[in-house]
Scaffold this motif. Structure first.
Motif, short mmCIF file in Angstrom:
data_model
loop_
_atom_site.label_atom_id
_atom_site.label_comp_id
_atom_site.label_asym_id
_atom_site.label_seq_id
_atom_site.Cartn_x
_atom_site.Cartn_y
_atom_site.Cartn_z
N GLN A 126 0.83 -1.20 0.00
CA GLN A 126 0.00 0.00 0.00
C GLN A 126 0.87 1.26 0.00
O GLN A 126 0.57 2.25 -0.70
CB GLN A 126 -0.92 -0.02 1.23
CG GLN A 126 -1.98 1.06 1.22
CD GLN A 126 -3.01 0.85 0.13
OE1 GLN A 126 -3.32 -0.29 -0.21
NE2 GLN A 126 -3.52 1.94 -0.43
N ASP A 127 1.97 1.24 0.78
CA ASP A 127 2.88 2.39 0.80
C ASP A 127 3.51 2.61 -0.57
O ASP A 127 3.62 3.76 -1.04
CB ASP A 127 3.96 2.19 1.86
CG ASP A 127 3.38 2.19 3.26
OD1 ASP A 127 2.26 2.73 3.45
OD2 ASP A 127 4.02 1.63 4.18
N TYR A 186 2.31 1.73 -3.37
CA TYR A 186 1.26 2.24 -4.26
C TYR A 186 1.03 3.74 -4.03
O TYR A 186 0.88 4.52 -4.99
CB TYR A 186 -0.02 1.45 -4.03
CG TYR A 186 -1.20 1.96 -4.81
CD1 TYR A 186 -1.34 1.69 -6.17
CD2 TYR A 186 -2.20 2.72 -4.18
CE1 TYR A 186 -2.42 2.16 -6.88
CE2 TYR A 186 -3.28 3.21 -4.89
CZ TYR A 186 -3.39 2.92 -6.25
OH TYR A 186 -4.47 3.38 -6.96
N ASN A 187 1.02 4.16 -2.76
CA ASN A 187 0.82 5.58 -2.46
C ASN A 187 1.97 6.43 -3.00
O ASN A 187 1.76 7.53 -3.53
CB ASN A 187 0.67 5.78 -0.95
CG ASN A 187 -0.62 5.15 -0.44
OD1 ASN A 187 -1.60 5.03 -1.16
ND2 ASN A 187 -0.61 4.74 0.83
N HIS A 213 1.63 6.76 -6.63
CA HIS A 213 0.54 7.67 -6.92
C HIS A 213 0.97 9.13 -6.74
O HIS A 213 0.61 10.02 -7.53
CB HIS A 213 -0.65 7.35 -6.02
CG HIS A 213 -1.89 8.13 -6.36
ND1 HIS A 213 -2.61 7.91 -7.53
CD2 HIS A 213 -2.55 9.13 -5.69
CE1 HIS A 213 -3.64 8.73 -7.57
NE2 HIS A 213 -3.63 9.48 -6.47
N GLN A 214 1.75 9.41 -5.67
CA GLN A 214 2.23 10.77 -5.45
C GLN A 214 3.18 11.22 -6.57
O GLN A 214 3.10 12.37 -7.03
CB GLN A 214 2.95 10.84 -4.10
CG GLN A 214 2.00 10.69 -2.91
CD GLN A 214 2.74 10.67 -1.59
OE1 GLN A 214 3.98 10.80 -1.58
NE2 GLN A 214 2.01 10.50 -0.49
#
Length: 626
Positions: free
Chosen positions: A559-560, A562-563, A566-567
């Protein structure tokens, strides 16, 4: 008429064995009108002191004989106006389409001359038809050949089923004489009666005893076999007997598709297509052979019993289905076989359901998409499963006691795992096949999860949407704890499915803990055993919790990541937007500077124009005043 008992049948069979292959020599007293027979090239000569006066041609053989012995016993020759021979030495007669050919006429000629004749099951049918052709009745002589052959068939041949089979096989080349004289029908009736009443001879002898009655019937050609089976049906024979006969006949006369079908992975120029070739008969008349095999399949299916006691296994039905598909049988016949397989599907195995996707050359040339090059014919199995579900629903509507069949779900799981290895199998067919059975038929989805995982492994290029759609066919709540642990660490599954698996795993762990508490309350009388169970269960829970924490940690890392991605993506988009905005501001500044320059130029030009027009106006005024 009372049916005979087993002891009577046994005694009659023993008596029949004694007279099996028995022959009778006629006449008993030999009064020969000639010395001997002699063959030269393609002609037979009767050696006698009297010159030959009759030449008879049968096929390509000529018999030089005498007119008198034949006229006294053969009504056909007696009533026929004989033609003079070309040489002028006697008469000539040609017998067209003579039953039994030259061999049968040679025997009849010996009988007319008084030589001993051997009647046996191999030649009695031909002699009976030939004597009928020549009209050798009692009108011309007592004890003529028609009465002797009739008596031999009635009292010798029909007393033994082995001799009856021999006579029936010899009637193949005697049509239509053998049919019109009822020889074939009498043989059918005898064999059918024996098959229906041979209670002491179990049908398993079809496979174990090569000399049994049932094996002899199964070895008959298709036309004779179908007539015997039809007669057994008319006599209300046991469905088990009919089923065994059909299975044995198919084994003897139909090719083994499972052995002849060879999967060939044909890699074309950049296509990588799976193709199958079927080794059919390697004879010159392959087309005729295919038509004969097709006719055999259609005939056997038409008399196949539908009663459950017929004991026709599902493996045999699937073999018939594969053969029917290979030889392009009618769609109605294939549909009938699919229904029969669906009614007996619980007895099938995975290897039997792997039906190759056979296509002939024309179909292969017309194929356009990769879906038409799948290894196995999935559509046939889908229809079979639909027929199975319809049969089960019909039984439930009739309020019959239907037992659960968990073997069907296991069979489908194993089949899906096999076809999932096909790289050209579309996801739609896999999903439709997995959703054929109703939801309440599945108690555990471990096998389905294994098949889905195999499909994802074979098709790594699937989109995220297709992965989610495929995993929707699986219920995470029906996965076992081991399957949940494996699925939680499976990178091929979509993220949403992994979350559902983790939630289901937590629920299962809580249920186990609640069961432990309940067991602790009920087993207080045995603290030692309870303590051992509790310690073992606690250790298992600790290990499961540790694995769950590892999975959560990996999920958090994913998840990190992916974040972060995304950023980064958002920053790239924002930088692009800023650059476009800066360029717009710069363009506006350039426009404004250009406008300012234009305005300055215009203001400079106006005073000059005024100065140039001023003197002219003053001059005009002066002239006007003057």
């Amino acid at each position: 008429m009372d049916s005979p008992s087993a002891s009577q049948l046994k005694s009659s069979e023993d008596d029949a064995d004694k007279v099996c292959n028995r022959s009778i020599v006629v006449p008993h007293r030999v009064v020969a009108l000639a010395n001997s027979f002699e063959k030269k090239d393609r002609s037979w000569y009767v050696k006698s002191q009297i010159p030959n006066d009759l030449s008879i041609q049968v096929d390509d053989i000529t018999f030089q004989a005498h007119k008198f012995p034949l006229i006294t016993k053969c009504g056909y020759i007696s009533n026929t106006e004989l033609q003079r021979s070309a040489s002028g030495n006697g008469y000539h007669l040609k017998l067209e389409n003579f039953p039994g050919g030259a061999e049968a006429f040679e025997t009849i000629l010996k009988f007319c001359y008084g030589f001993p004749v051997d009647l046996n099951p191999l030649n009695v049918a031909a002699l009976r038809c030939a004597s009928e052709y020549l009209y050798m009745t009692e009108e011309f002589q007592d004890g003529n050949l028609i009465s002797k052959t009739d008596g031999f068939i009635t009292f010798v041949v029909l007393a033994s089923w082995r001799d009856t089979l021999t006579v029936l096989r010899s009637c193949t080349s005697l049509s239509p004489w053998a049919e019109n004289l009822q020889i074939v029908r009498r043989c059918y009736d005898l064999l059918a009666w024996k098959a229906c009443n041979d209670s002491y001879d179990i049908p398993e002898d079809v496979e174990n005893n090569e000399r049994s009655l049932y094996n002899g019937i199964a070895n008959l050609q298709l036309d004779h076999f179908m007539r015997v089976v039809t007669s057994v049906n008319a006599r209300r024979g046991k469905p088990e007997v009919i089923g065994r006969l059909i299975m044995k006949h198919a084994e003897n006369w139909l090719p083994l598709i499972d052995e002849d079908m060879e999967g060939i992975r044909g890699y074309g120029s950049g296509n990588n297509e799976f193709q199958f070739s079927v080794e059919r008969e390697r004879t010159e008349g392959s087309t005729l052979g295919c038509q004969e095999q097709k006719r055999t399949i259609e005939s056997l299916v038409s008399v196949l019993p539908t009663q459950p006691e017929a004991v026709v296994p599902c493996q045999f039905l699937l073999r018939l289905l594969k053969t029917a598909i290979v030889y392009s049988a009618s769609p109605a016949l294939i549909s009938d076989l699919e229904k029969r397989v669906g009614m007996a599907l619980e007895d099938a195995n995975v290897c039997d359901l792997l039906i190759p996707n056979f296509k002939n050359e024309d179909q292969q040339k017309g194929a356009r998409s990769h879906e038409e090059y799948t290894i196995y014919n999935v559509d046939v199995v889908h229809r079979i499963l639909e027929y199975f579900v319809m049969h089960e629903q019909q039984q439930q509507q009739e309020q019959q006691q239907v037992q659960g069949k968990p073997g069907i779900t296991k069979l489908l799981d194993n089949y899906l795992a096999e076809i999932a290895k096909d790289p050209y199998l579309p996801i739609t067919k896999f999903q439709v096949l997995a959703e054929t059975l109703p939801e309440n038929a599945w108690k555990c989805h471990d096998g389905l999860y294994r098949a889905i995982d195999m499909f994802l492994k074979t098709h790594p290029s699937l989109s995220e949407h297709d992965r989610r759609r495929l995993c929707k066919t699986m219920d995470c709540e029906k996965l076992s704890l081991d399957a949940c642990l494996h699925a939680a660490q499976n990178d091929r599954l979509p993220l949403r499915t992994i979350v559902q698996v983790l939630f289901s795993e937590q629920v299962k762990i809580r249920m186990m803990m609640m069961q432990d508490k309940q067991a602790a309350g009920t087993n207080e009388e045995n603290p030692e055993g309870l303590e051992d169970k509790r310690t073992s269960r606690d250790s298992e829970i600790i290990t499961l919790k540790g694995e769950l924490e590892n999975v959560k940690r990996k999920l958090a890392e994913l998840q990190d990541n992916y974040n972060e991605l995304h950023q980064v993506y958002e920053k790239l988009n924002s930088s692009k937007q800023k650059s476009t905005q800066n360029w717009g501001l710069r363009w506006e500044k350039i426009k404004k500077s250009l406008q300012i320059k234009r305005e300055e130029d215009e203001t400079r030009d106006k005073p000059q124009r005024r100065s140039s027009t001023g003197p002219r106006t003053s001059l005009r005024r002066r002239m006007s005043m003057s």
